[in-house]
Write an enzyme that holds these catalytic residues in place. Sequence first.
Site, mmCIF file in Angstrom:
data_model
loop_
_atom_site.group_PDB
_atom_site.id
_atom_site.type_symbol
_atom_site.label_atom_id
_atom_site.label_comp_id
_atom_site.label_asym_id
_atom_site.label_seq_id
_atom_site.Cartn_x
_atom_site.Cartn_y
_atom_site.Cartn_z
ATOM 1 N N LYS B 31 57.380 9.833 -26.927
ATOM 2 C CA LYS B 31 58.431 9.612 -26.484
ATOM 3 C C LYS B 31 59.705 10.213 -27.298
ATOM 4 C CE LYS B 31 62.636 5.578 -27.611
ATOM 5 N NZ LYS B 31 63.304 4.495 -27.549
ATOM 6 N N SER B 106 64.123 0.983 -24.022
ATOM 7 C CA SER B 106 64.566 2.483 -23.892
ATOM 8 C C SER B 106 63.036 3.684 -23.919
ATOM 9 C CB SER B 106 65.486 3.200 -24.792
ATOM 10 O OG SER B 106 64.946 2.328 -26.017
ATOM 11 N N SER B 130 62.900 -1.920 -27.584
ATOM 12 C CA SER B 130 62.576 -1.087 -26.139
ATOM 13 C C SER B 130 61.103 -0.385 -26.292
ATOM 14 C CB SER B 130 63.104 -0.108 -27.327
ATOM 15 O OG SER B 130 64.609 0.260 -26.898
#
Lengths: 496, 432
Positions: B31, B106, B130
């Site tokens: 990420k 996310s 997330s």
Amino acid sequence: MTAQTLEQRDLAAVIGLEVHVQLETDTKIFCGCSTEATEDEEPNTRTCPTCLGLPGALPVLNEGAVEAAVKIGKALDADIPEETSFHRKNYYYPDLPKNFQITQYDAPICRDGRIEVEIEDERREISIRRAHLEEDPGSLQHAGGSIDTADYTLVNYNRAGTPLMEVVTRPDFRSPKETRRFLAKMEEVLEYLGVFDATRDGSLRVDANISMVPADEVAEDGSIAEETLESANRTEVKNISSHKGAEKALAYEVTRQKNAIKRGRAVEQETRHWDESRGVTVSMRSKEEEKDYRYFREADLPPLRVSGWKEEIPIPELPDARRDRFREEYGLDEESADKLTSTKEVADFYEEVAERFDPDLAATWVADNLLGELNYRDMRITDVTDRLDEFARLVELVDEGEITTKNAEEVVLRRMLDEGEDPDAVIEAEGLGTADDDEVAVAVSEAIDENPDAVEDYHAGEGGALNFLVGQVMGKTGGSADPGDVNRLLRERLED
Amino acid sequence: MADADLNVFVTEERIEGEDDGPLAGKTVAVKDNLSTEGVRTTCGSAMLDDYVPPYDATVVRRLKGAGATIVGKANMDEFGMGGTTETSAYGPTRNPVDPERVPGGSSGGSAAAVAAGEADLALGTDTGGSVRNPAAFCGVVGIKPTYGLVSRYGLVAYANSLEQVGPLAPTVEGAAALLDAVAGPDERDGTTRDPTEAVDDYPDGSYADAADGDVDGTTIGVVSDLVEGADEAVVGAFEDAIADLESQGAEVVDVSLESVEHAVQAYYVIAMSEASSNLARYDGVRYGKSGGYEGNWNDAFARAREEGFGPEVKRRILLGTYALSAGYHDKYYKKAQDARAWVKQDFDEALSEADVLATPTMPVLPPKVGDSLDDPLSLYLMDANTVPVNLANLPAISVPAGEAEGLPVGLQLVGPKFGEHDIVRVASAVEN
């Protein structure tokens, strides 16, 4: 309230201080970077992701800073909590890498302490409300002048993350002079604890709160009713960086506030900036009017249990106690005891020398001769602590009559300090052994023979004549004679 | 649809790890809020468009040390603020299962990378769901570890008291193996704990070894409060999965968590408050567009922030600033902390009645791209089942539990503090 209006009454100053001191730790408070500035270091080189506040970097508490804080707490006779924790103080300023400062809020490392200060031969106790740990911001360099006139400003984060202790007093000071004495005392204590270095630039920074109250509302013991304190408008003076600066800035504020009140104007509740070069305080724009720092817990630092630390962490004998002990144990007078406890290093040095010789002789040599010569050279005791043996040897030579006091002080000691030579080498090189009795006797005879006018003056009762003759003898012996002996011998011969 | 169109990565760059190690030969998507030395780390924000960290996050260092090859920095909602990966300044990521739909967020890029086969494994971060949310929406496995199990050093903070780095993988065993590689105390993160010291009777063996599918005798508490609010289609798939676990020997009980109705409010107050402080450093001095602004530096900061942040980030910073302000602090921030304590206590009680708790991971099926952005409140409510776990600092896993309307449904299992072995074991039984 009496019928008199404020402007008609005598006024007294009420002052409280917030003192920020940099703590002497090896590394910064939340990272492994050194706290020690190297000479000519480039800006932003003594940094890492954490003290630069880079995205993702985390603080890890340096327990050494907490230990130093606990030592301060002990010296201030403060309460140390079971557990201490950190908060974020949020505000935007370009020297602040994260735009928040990690500090302490509701669980400071020290609460409710006190410190005794001698003011005009009176021992006063100043109460410490709290003392807490926090990180120092970076520093700003305004290119081409002051903050207002600079074309641009450069940021240097080398200082960022240096551990700071903020000590907050109660409003216990009644005059600017008292704050100066307090700061000197606090510095002395901190240096004794080995947690502070006053020679470091910017190591002490002071904010002061000051207001004026009617003098007749100050009780005999200096206390003032809470309502009186609260009803007085106070100013906060920032940017004070020395003891003297505190006294001067606050003296200026006292005059300024008194004048305002006398003219029937209210003192404005505001923050003022001490302009050291102009010697005035200046109102800072009221942008800081509402201070809302939005404090909240710093979740990256778990609370630290410190119960028991106060008992476990030893602190050295503090200056007041040591001073009293020196007077008692070594029979020193007040002045010598003061001088010899002025720093821990001086006191340690003295005690080492005193253990080997007569404490009185040691006191004269350390307090008068050595400190005087060091002071003259802008040196500190720490510059010679590793030469204690050489110094002791010098005292030994004097003690055993191998060399005169005068030569020891004026020649040997000076060359030891200036040239780094050891005492025996200086004596050897200069031929400074004590003149033997025959040599002195010859010189005395010569002086009398060669200076009949002086002899005549002596008999006529002119006091200066004997001194002149002593000088002549000293000259002939290359200073190696003892002036007391010469004096006595001359008198004996002249009175014959 | 070609993988390139899914917009999985913000930056595609290979970072080779050690030659040997438990993850040798595996590719991992990371990420874009996890710092990679020398490779830009944007957090999905224009503010950090050209920010190149000079250091590796601890989890990145551990990935390299375990022999993994990082293949790119995965797209995400800006600073992790969103549940659909649509708030990214680099455009939305699309769901590999149905490119018309969002991948969740996310960590949408991370989940999509795994689902599309762009990477064998992925690291995401989970502040309020997330990792689990995109795992559920993309039909992969995602773990949110116990707070303190995985180092956050190098994770660009959004809400630091809530978030953890978590693995995503096609299988429970794969996710557990990735967790094995990155978990464990770190001297650079003072909140990490050694689980063997933190809890009594901590089990031996790796997390991957715990994926043995054995639920015989395990008590599973179904959190009725969090099933009731879910879409019918989701509930159907969830109940089938629970029935299957029962048939494998698990004992199923109903539990109630009264506090969870306040969890979403509490979560957003806390997360936004922390965000308002964590994101304060992006002021144009060192990040984002700076220079050329005349006048007071506060104005210059405001201009840089106005330009560099997207609307959702601004919304959260403003609300968080408000919640911490004098006069409102007690009404919002303090109350949220009280609610957080209550949620923790509720979970403790529920976990005394069951070994693990089960809920649908997401109460809804993945929405279409562009459908939900205009309605922040409905987006926030989508987090109802995931945020309580972050408030309670507990571990949770989302495992695929069949489909509804042709779209994946995730089942969430919540364990006790450092109970990762338990949730991995039960999740592996769901896969059976």
